[in-house]
Design an enzyme around this catalytic site. Structure first.
Site, PDB file in Angstrom:
ATOM      1  N   CYS A   1      79.449 -29.872  77.904  1.00  0.00           N
ATOM      2  CA  CYS A   1      80.368 -30.386  78.919  1.00  0.00           C
ATOM      3  C   CYS A   1      79.656 -30.329  80.261  1.00  0.00           C
ATOM      4  CB  CYS A   1      81.703 -29.634  78.915  1.00  0.00           C
ATOM      5  SG  CYS A   1      81.574 -27.865  79.264  1.00  0.00           S
TER       6      CYS A   1
ATOM      7  N   CYS B   1      84.508 -24.282  80.503  1.00  0.00           N
ATOM      8  CA  CYS B   1      85.842 -24.631  79.976  1.00  0.00           C
ATOM      9  C   CYS B   1      85.759 -25.274  78.589  1.00  0.00           C
ATOM     10  CB  CYS B   1      86.582 -25.558  80.935  1.00  0.00           C
ATOM     11  SG  CYS B   1      86.962 -24.807  82.535  1.00  0.00           S
TER      12      CYS B   1
ATOM     13  N   SER C   1      83.219 -26.946  76.520  1.00  0.00           N
ATOM     14  CA  SER C   1      82.229 -26.778  75.432  1.00  0.00           C
ATOM     15  C   SER C   1      82.174 -25.367  74.843  1.00  0.00           C
ATOM     16  CB  SER C   1      80.842 -27.275  75.853  1.00  0.00           C
ATOM     17  OG  SER C   1      80.310 -26.522  76.924  1.00  0.00           O
TER      18      SER C   1
HETATM   19  P1  4NP Z   1      83.806 -27.803  81.957  1.00  0.00           P
HETATM   20  O1  4NP Z   1      84.760 -27.747  83.246  1.00  0.00           O
HETATM   21  O2  4NP Z   1      82.825 -28.927  82.202  1.00  0.00           O
HETATM   22  O3  4NP Z   1      84.749 -28.095  80.845  1.00  0.00           O
HETATM   23  O4  4NP Z   1      83.138 -26.445  81.855  1.00  0.00           O
HETATM   24  C1  4NP Z   1      84.278 -27.678  84.543  1.00  0.00           C
HETATM   25  C2  4NP Z   1      83.873 -26.475  85.056  1.00  0.00           C
HETATM   26  C3  4NP Z   1      83.433 -26.395  86.371  1.00  0.00           C
HETATM   27  C4  4NP Z   1      83.408 -27.526  87.153  1.00  0.00           C
HETATM   28  C5  4NP Z   1      83.805 -28.744  86.633  1.00  0.00           C
HETATM   29  C6  4NP Z   1      84.239 -28.817  85.336  1.00  0.00           C
HETATM   30  N1  4NP Z   1      82.976 -27.443  88.510  1.00  0.00           N
HETATM   31  O5  4NP Z   1      83.030 -28.462  89.206  1.00  0.00           O
HETATM   32  O6  4NP Z   1      82.567 -26.362  88.958  1.00  0.00           O
END
Ligand code: 4NP
Length: 159
Positions: A10, A15, A17
């Site tokens: 991800c 979150c 992955s």
């Molecule tokens: P993930 O979610 O890609 O499912 O881990 C996110 C976690 C952090 C951020 C964006 C999406 N961020 O912008 O910090």
């Protein structure tokens, strides 16, 4: 029989992955297939390297009967050689991964929801900036897609 190596990807690796990896691992164990698979997860971005999964995601998964942990890491080109299957969560992750693909690399890349029998090939939505409902939606999507993914991988590895 050699193990099938699966990498979930991800953006932040805190979150979606790591949860996909956690659900996949639990389901593989329940099916008595732990000897057949190796799994890991990573992010296309470097924002959260070394961090544990988002506590909201962990709490939601626990309510749904899944416990997991992980240290975030970033995707590297080497992963194309270390893994047989790379499973990005959304179109942006997919494009980022494919753009790094070296010629002749062995890994096959499929979006996670290629295996969602209810709504094929959509994105697993990013829950990071949303509320509790978003985490449950992500859990439900991953939970129902994982069985199809396992079946697909078993079919491939039996050939
Ligand atoms: P993930 O979610 O890609 O499912 O881990 C996110 C976690 C952090 C951020 C964006 C999406 N961020 O912008 O910090």
């Amino acid at each position: 029989m050699s193990k099938v190596n699966v990498l979930f990807v991800c953006l932040g690796n805190i979150c979606r992955s790591p949860l996909a990896e956690g659900i996949f691992r639990q389901r593989v164990n329940e099916k008595g297939l732990s000897g057949r698979f190796e799994m890991d997860s990573c992010g296309t971005a470097a924002y959260h390297i070394g961090k544990h999964p988002d506590s909201r995601s962990v709490a939601n998964a626990k309510q749904n009967g899944v416990r997991y942990d992980h240290y975030a890491r970033q995707f590297e080109v080497k992963d194309f050689y270390d893994f047989d299957f790379i499973i990005p969560m959304d179109d942006a992750n997919y494009e980022d991964i494919v753009s790094l693909r070296p010629k002749g690399a062995k890994a096959e890349v499929f979006k996670m929801r290629y295996f969602d029998t209810l709504e094929i090939n959509s994105d697993v939505p990013d829950p990071y900036y949303g509320g509790e409902q978003g985490f449950q939606e992500v859990f439900d999507i991953l939970n129902r897609s994982v069985d199809e993914l396992i079946e697909y991988l078993l079919g491939k590895s039996n050939k």
